[in-house]
Design a protein around this motif. Structure first.
Motif, PDB file in Angstrom:
ATOM      1  N   MET A 254       0.761  -0.959  -0.473  1.00  0.00           N
ATOM      2  CA  MET A 254      -0.071  -0.567   0.421  1.00  0.00           C
ATOM      3  C   MET A 254       1.000   1.425   0.127  1.00  0.00           C
ATOM      4  N   ARG A 255       1.918   0.934   0.866  1.00  0.00           N
ATOM      5  CA  ARG A 255       2.771   2.464   0.678  1.00  0.00           C
ATOM      6  C   ARG A 255       2.724   2.753  -0.517  1.00  0.00           C
ATOM      7  N   ASN A 256       4.159   1.548  -1.354  1.00  0.00           N
ATOM      8  CA  ASN A 256       4.122   1.446  -2.456  1.00  0.00           C
ATOM      9  C   ASN A 256       3.507   1.821  -3.298  1.00  0.00           C
ATOM     10  N   ALA A 257       2.338   1.913  -3.453  1.00  0.00           N
ATOM     11  CA  ALA A 257       1.539   1.671  -4.653  1.00  0.00           C
ATOM     12  C   ALA A 257       0.829   3.135  -4.217  1.00  0.00           C
ATOM     13  N   THR A 258       0.474   3.954  -3.175  1.00  0.00           N
ATOM     14  CA  THR A 258       0.184   5.004  -3.184  1.00  0.00           C
ATOM     15  C   THR A 258       0.530   6.136  -2.725  1.00  0.00           C
ATOM     16  N   GLY A 259       2.165   5.922  -1.702  1.00  0.00           N
ATOM     17  CA  GLY A 259       2.876   7.401  -1.044  1.00  0.00           C
ATOM     18  C   GLY A 259       2.291   7.297  -0.188  1.00  0.00           C
ATOM     19  N   VAL A 260       1.053   6.919   0.630  1.00  0.00           N
ATOM     20  CA  VAL A 260      -0.005   7.492   2.040  1.00  0.00           C
ATOM     21  C   VAL A 260       1.053   6.406   3.001  1.00  0.00           C
ATOM     22  N   ASP A 261       0.763   7.409   4.101  1.00  0.00           N
ATOM     23  CA  ASP A 261       1.803   6.801   5.229  1.00  0.00           C
ATOM     24  C   ASP A 261       0.662   5.996   6.155  1.00  0.00           C
ATOM     25  N   VAL A 262       1.027   4.798   5.719  1.00  0.00           N
ATOM     26  CA  VAL A 262       0.203   3.194   6.279  1.00  0.00           C
ATOM     27  C   VAL A 262       1.002   2.670   7.849  1.00  0.00           C
ATOM     28  N   LYS A 263       0.279   3.159   8.605  1.00  0.00           N
ATOM     29  CA  LYS A 263       0.702   2.131  10.256  1.00  0.00           C
ATOM     30  C   LYS A 263       0.254   1.109  10.927  1.00  0.00           C
ATOM     31  N   ALA A 264       1.045   0.132  10.399  1.00  0.00           N
ATOM     32  CA  ALA A 264       0.651  -1.176  11.234  1.00  0.00           C
ATOM     33  C   ALA A 264       1.360  -1.401  12.396  1.00  0.00           C
ATOM     34  N   ILE A 265      -0.190  -1.581  13.015  1.00  0.00           N
ATOM     35  CA  ILE A 265      -0.357  -2.038  14.834  1.00  0.00           C
ATOM     36  C   ILE A 265      -0.423  -3.190  14.838  1.00  0.00           C
ATOM     37  N   ALA A 266       0.543  -4.245  15.205  1.00  0.00           N
ATOM     38  CA  ALA A 266      -0.139  -5.553  16.409  1.00  0.00           C
ATOM     39  C   ALA A 266      -0.166  -5.675  17.595  1.00  0.00           C
ATOM     40  N   CYS A 267      -2.022  -6.420  17.150  1.00  0.00           N
ATOM     41  CA  CYS A 267      -2.035  -6.410  18.700  1.00  0.00           C
ATOM     42  C   CYS A 267      -3.315  -7.001  18.393  1.00  0.00           C
ATOM     43  N   ASP A 268      -3.941  -7.036  20.004  1.00  0.00           N
ATOM     44  CA  ASP A 268      -4.933  -7.649  20.147  1.00  0.00           C
ATOM     45  C   ASP A 268      -6.443  -6.941  20.260  1.00  0.00           C
ATOM     46  N   VAL A 269      -7.207  -6.973  19.004  1.00  0.00           N
ATOM     47  CA  VAL A 269      -8.566  -5.931  19.027  1.00  0.00           C
ATOM     48  C   VAL A 269      -9.152  -6.146  20.017  1.00  0.00           C
TER      49      VAL A 269
END
Length: 209
Positions: free
Chosen positions: A1-16
Motif C-alpha cells: 500500500m505504501r509503494n502503490a499510493t505513497g500514503v503513510d501506513v501504520k501497522a499496529i500489532a495488537c489484540d483488538v
C-alpha cells in the motif's frame, strides 16, 4: 500500500479484543473516516461443551469489541459529515451453522445493534453496514473444515471438495473479491447504503430475502 499510493501506513500489532489493543489502534489513528471491524471468530463445537466464560469471550470479541470501537470514533465522523463503518460478520447470521453457535449468537447480537445505529447516524453521511462472508479461501475456513473432518472421520481434502460441491458457484470466494465489496461500501458512491447485511456467499443462502 505504501509503494502503490505513497500514503503513510501504520501497522499496529495488537489484540483488538482487549482494551489495551484498542487503545493502541486509536492512538495510531484517533479520528478515522473509515472503520472496518474484524476479529477472529470463536471456535466451532457443540454448545453443550461451552461454559459461561466461553460464551463471554465470544460475545466480547465479536459483539462488544466492534461496538466499543464504533463508540470511540462515530461522533468524530458525525462532526466531519463523513464516515464509513463496515463490520465483517458471517453468512451464518442469515443461515446459522450448527457447529458455529458461538459465532451465530455473538454476531447476530452485533447485527441487531447496527440495525438501530445505522438509522441514527445516516443523516450525517455516516453509514454502517455488515459484510457477511460465506466460504472464502482463508485460514478460518480451513480450521472449520478440519473440525468437520475430525467429527466426520474424513480428511480435510474431502471436506474441502464436498463443501465446494454444495455451493452454487462450485467454488470458494477469493479474498480480493471480498476486498472489492468492502472498498465500495467505504467509498463516496455508497453513501445511500446503510444498515444492510451484504451476503457474499456464491448464492449459498437459499432465501429470496
Amino acid at each position: 500500500m505504501r509503494n502503490a499510493t505513497g500514503v503513510d501506513v501504520k501497522a499496529i500489532a495488537c489484540d483488538v479484543t482487549t482494551e489495551e489493543g484498542r487503545e493502541k489502534l486509536l492512538a495510531a489513528c484517533s479520528a478515522p473516516d473509515i472503520l472496518i471491524n474484524n476479529a477472529g471468530g470463536p471456535p466451532p463445537g457443540n454448545f453443550r461443551d461451552w461454559d459461561g466464560e466461553t460464551w463471554h469471550n465470544a460475545v466480547e470479541a465479536n459483539m462488544v469489541t466492534p461496538i466499543l470501537l464504533i463508540k470511540a470514533v462515530v461522533d468524530g465522523m458525525i462532526d466531519r459529515k463523513f464516515g464509513r463503518i463496515v463490520n465483517i460478520t458471517s453468512g451464518a447470521v442469515k443461515a446459522p451453522i450448527p457447529i458455529l453457535g458461538l459465532s451465530n449468537g455473538a454476531r447476530s447480537g452485533l447485527t441487531g445493534f447496527v440495525a438501530g445505529l445505522a438509522r441514527e447516524i445516516a443523516a450525517n453521511n455516516v453509514t454502517c453496514n455488515n459484510l457477511l462472508p460465506g466460504p472464502f479461501e482463508t485460514d478460518r475456513l480451513t480450521s472449520t473444515l478440519q473440525a468437520a473432518a475430525k467429527k466426520n472421520g474424513t480428511t480435510l481434502e474431502q471436506e474441502w471438495a464436498n463443501r465446494q460441491a454444495t455451493n452454487p458457484s462450485k467454488r470458494f470466494g477469493k479474498p480480493d473479491e471480498f476486498g472489492a465489496a468492502c472498498a465500495f461500501l467505504c467509498s463516496n458512491r455508497a453513501g445511500f447504503i446503510t444498515g444492510q447485511n451484504w451476503l457474499l456467499d456464491g448464492g449459498a443462502y437459499p432465501g429470496t430475502f
